[in-house]
Enzyme design. Structure first.
Site, mmCIF file in Angstrom:
data_model
loop_
_atom_site.group_PDB
_atom_site.id
_atom_site.type_symbol
_atom_site.label_atom_id
_atom_site.label_comp_id
_atom_site.label_asym_id
_atom_site.label_seq_id
_atom_site.Cartn_x
_atom_site.Cartn_y
_atom_site.Cartn_z
ATOM 1 N N HIS A 258 0.598 -6.432 -11.222
ATOM 2 C CA HIS A 258 -0.305 -5.619 -12.047
ATOM 3 C C HIS A 258 -1.254 -6.508 -12.859
ATOM 4 O O HIS A 258 -1.466 -6.274 -14.059
ATOM 5 C CB HIS A 258 0.506 -4.715 -13.005
ATOM 6 C CG HIS A 258 1.213 -3.591 -12.306
ATOM 7 N ND1 HIS A 258 0.669 -2.344 -12.144
ATOM 8 C CD2 HIS A 258 2.435 -3.542 -11.721
ATOM 9 C CE1 HIS A 258 1.518 -1.561 -11.504
ATOM 10 N NE2 HIS A 258 2.611 -2.270 -11.220
ATOM 11 N N ASP A 323 7.397 -4.761 -13.005
ATOM 12 C CA ASP A 323 7.522 -3.641 -12.069
ATOM 13 C C ASP A 323 6.663 -3.830 -10.820
ATOM 14 O O ASP A 323 5.670 -4.548 -10.826
ATOM 15 C CB ASP A 323 7.137 -2.317 -12.758
ATOM 16 C CG ASP A 323 5.730 -2.350 -13.320
ATOM 17 O OD1 ASP A 323 5.291 -3.425 -13.760
ATOM 18 O OD2 ASP A 323 5.062 -1.303 -13.319
ATOM 19 N N GLU A 324 7.114 -3.184 -9.766
ATOM 20 C CA GLU A 324 6.339 -2.955 -8.549
ATOM 21 C C GLU A 324 5.725 -4.208 -7.936
ATOM 22 O O GLU A 324 4.536 -4.224 -7.624
ATOM 23 C CB GLU A 324 5.232 -1.933 -8.850
ATOM 24 C CG GLU A 324 5.805 -0.564 -9.164
ATOM 25 C CD GLU A 324 4.731 0.476 -9.418
ATOM 26 O OE1 GLU A 324 4.769 1.514 -8.750
ATOM 27 O OE2 GLU A 324 3.870 0.260 -10.279
ATOM 28 N N ILE A 325 6.539 -5.223 -7.769
ATOM 29 C CA ILE A 325 6.018 -6.385 -7.045
ATOM 30 C C ILE A 325 7.126 -6.970 -6.192
ATOM 31 O O ILE A 325 8.273 -7.071 -6.633
ATOM 32 C CB ILE A 325 5.436 -7.436 -8.019
ATOM 33 C CG1 ILE A 325 4.456 -8.322 -7.294
ATOM 34 C CG2 ILE A 325 6.474 -8.232 -8.759
ATOM 35 C CD1 ILE A 325 3.179 -7.630 -6.931
ATOM 36 N N GLU A 353 13.416 -3.119 -12.162
ATOM 37 C CA GLU A 353 13.496 -4.062 -11.038
ATOM 38 C C GLU A 353 13.950 -5.446 -11.478
ATOM 39 O O GLU A 353 14.503 -6.227 -10.699
ATOM 40 C CB GLU A 353 12.144 -4.201 -10.341
ATOM 41 C CG GLU A 353 11.623 -2.924 -9.714
ATOM 42 C CD GLU A 353 10.604 -2.219 -10.601
ATOM 43 O OE1 GLU A 353 10.914 -2.021 -11.809
ATOM 44 O OE2 GLU A 353 9.530 -1.859 -10.104
#
Ligand code: ACM
Length: 520
Positions: A258, A323-325, A353
């Site tokens: 992000h 998050d989200e990686i 995560e």
């Protein structure tokens, strides 16, 4: 139904007493059309309601402990809002007193309305909460000769973390809007404002050592959203403003993903093979990452940014995203960044995560996917902030199909009743609850108000009130009755049918006041 009607208010008094239940006395005033009503959100730990009422005249005498300046200011503000002056010669006294009653903890309080009004707590913050309860008992508009219900309240929060996360990165929110939001949070005894300050679409915090982060990264936003950034002076002002209202601001620098706004500002943070280093205004996630193969570039950057962040924000917890990686070096990064924060004397928060990283068990995890297997982390003892998206992502609709809302987590949206049904007790190491407003689709203050309220009040009750005191029916009645206060606070709330607010045009404030429901 228009709740503020006299008959409605009287009925509400009866219903509220019933809803408060659990050993409370009946509201002896309820049958009188002009009798006071008791409608507190969050519902207090214990409340006794006594016969009669304390009639308030135009002015009261105020006595306060010098060590409680914030509570005193809040009380003066609350009285002014109800048209009640302060006069040393007045016969009715309101007293703010610090006590050493350890059973109250850091945030608990007593509030007794008898022949005068007594608020006591161990801390200024506890007294602030007492003032907010008194404010909810006072009229939202001046009402000469108002009769305050005689009550004895003992109250303290179930959870220490009662938060709201605001995404100011996708679409910027002004300092003025954040101040208003802090005032409204305080009214419901929320105590953590988590600012998601950086993301692909924008970098919103001035960092002296890296001016391009805001020159370039602050100039972009999600398509249709607002760009901008906060200076360090503005953020210091917000920290103090929030602190004076019992709220801690928790900054988030989202790493190592992000980060497109940072990469667009300082290209050397990206790996050489990254093709697109321009600002981003789309809504995709998971495509940008700091070049973890260049630790000699990435870690000094992270350290320098965190040093400036920590100098602005005194919060014990600092959020580092996570998050989200997906990246082979992700877990290593989280462990190193978390250790860096700990080395600076603070406690890191990482999105769920981050539980894959080798960190000490005091690292706080924030749960956001309903089905994420958080049990192993709970077993290790990690404290949890609960934000499961199908309950607390209020960028989802107040109802199914609401325009400009997401539905990726729950197609039916997140209606008020759904949110209220959440059970935090199911998570053994939970320290509290945090609702989150992501702003990919929320580009105006009116839309933000509409998504936040009244759902944030329900979230506040879940985090403050013990399970045995909560019921959706009671919440509906108490919250429904607080509509004039919501209007006085200028909130453009969703006209929630469950609360009797569906008559979106029937405002309860005088013409010209900056309030009223927003239906977008
Ligand atoms: C998140 O919603 N990506 C924390």
């Amino acid at each position: 139904m228009n709740f503020p009607s006299r008959l409605g208010a009287a009925l509400l008094g009866l219903a509220t007493a019933a809803a408060i239940g659990c050993g409370s006395s009946p509201a002896a005033d309820a049958p009188e059309a002009t009798g006071p009503v008791v409608h507190l959100v969050p519902v207090p730990q214990s409340i006794d309601i006594f016969p009669g009422a304390l009639r308030l005249s135009d002015a009261v005498k105020l006595e306060s402990d010098a060590a409680a300046p914030h509570a005193r200011r809040a009380l003066e503000e609350a009285l002014a809002g109800s048209g009640i002056g302060i006069d040393d010669a007045a016969t009715t006294r309101i007293r703010l007193q610090l006590t050493d009653d350890t059973a109250l903890g850091e945030e608990g309080y007593h509030l007794v309305v008898a022949d005068d009004v007594q608020l006591s707590a161990r801390t200024d913050v506890g007294l602030l909460h007492a003032v907010q309860s008194l404010r909810q008992l006072l009229p939202a508009q001046p009402q000469p000769g108002y009769r305050l219900p005689r009550v004895a309240i003992t109250d303290a929060p179930a959870y220490p973390w009662r938060g709201l996360s605001l995404d100011v990165a996708r679409s910027f929110l002004s300092v003025g809007y954040l101040e208003k939001t802090i005032d409204r949070m305080a009214f419901f005894k929320l105590n953590r404002l988590h600012l998601h300050l950086t993301d692909d679409q924008g970098w919103r915090i001035e960092i002296g050592r890296y001016p391009k982060l805001t020159q370039i990264g602050g100039a972009s936003a999600v398509e249709g959203g607002r760009s901008g950034h906060y200076t360090q002076a503005q953020l210091r002002h917000l920290v103090a403003y929030a602190q004076a209202r019992g709220i801690t601001i928790v900054p988030e620098i989202d790493l190592p993903g992000h980060v497109q706004a940072a990469l667009a500002s300082y290209n050397e943070l990206a790996c050489d093979d990254v093709e697109n280093l321009s600002p981003y205004s789309g809504r995709e996630v998971g495509f940008s990452v700091l070049c973890l193969d260049k630790p000699e570039v990435v870690y000094p950057f992270v350290r320098h940014v965190l040093e400036e962040v920590l100098a602005i924000f005194p919060s014990r917890e600092i959020h580092i995203g996570g998050d989200e990686i997906e990246h082979p070096l992700y877990a290593d990064f989280v462990a190193r960044a978390a250790a860096m924060v700990q080395g600076m004397g603070r406690t890191p928060i990482v999105w769920e995560e981050g539980s894959v990283a080798d960190t000490s068990p005091d690292v706080v995890l924030q749960l956001w996917n309903d089905n994420y297997d958080i049990a192993p982390a709970v077993e290790e003892g990690h404290p949890l902030i609960l934000s499961p998206c199908s309950y607390f992502y209020v960028d989802h609709g107040n109802y199914a199909g609401q325009s400009q809302t997401y539905d990726w987590c729950r197609e039916e949206g997140v209606p008020l009743a759904r949110l209220y049904a959440f059970d935090p007790a199911a998570f053994g190491t939970a320290i509290g609850i945090e609702a989150a407003l992501w702003t990919e689709l929320v580009h105006t203050d009116a839309a933000a108000d509409n998504r936040l309220w009244p759902r944030l009040a329900a979230s506040a009750e879940l985090a403050w009130s013990p399970a045995e005191r909560r019921s959706y029916e009671g919440f509906r009645q108490r919250m429904g009755a607080l509509r004039p206060h919501m209007d006085a606070l200028g909130i453009g709330y969703h006209p929630e049918p469950d609360l009797g607010w569906a008559d979106a045009g029937a405002r309860t404030v005088p013409q010209g006041a900056p309030a009223g429901p927003s239906s977008d």
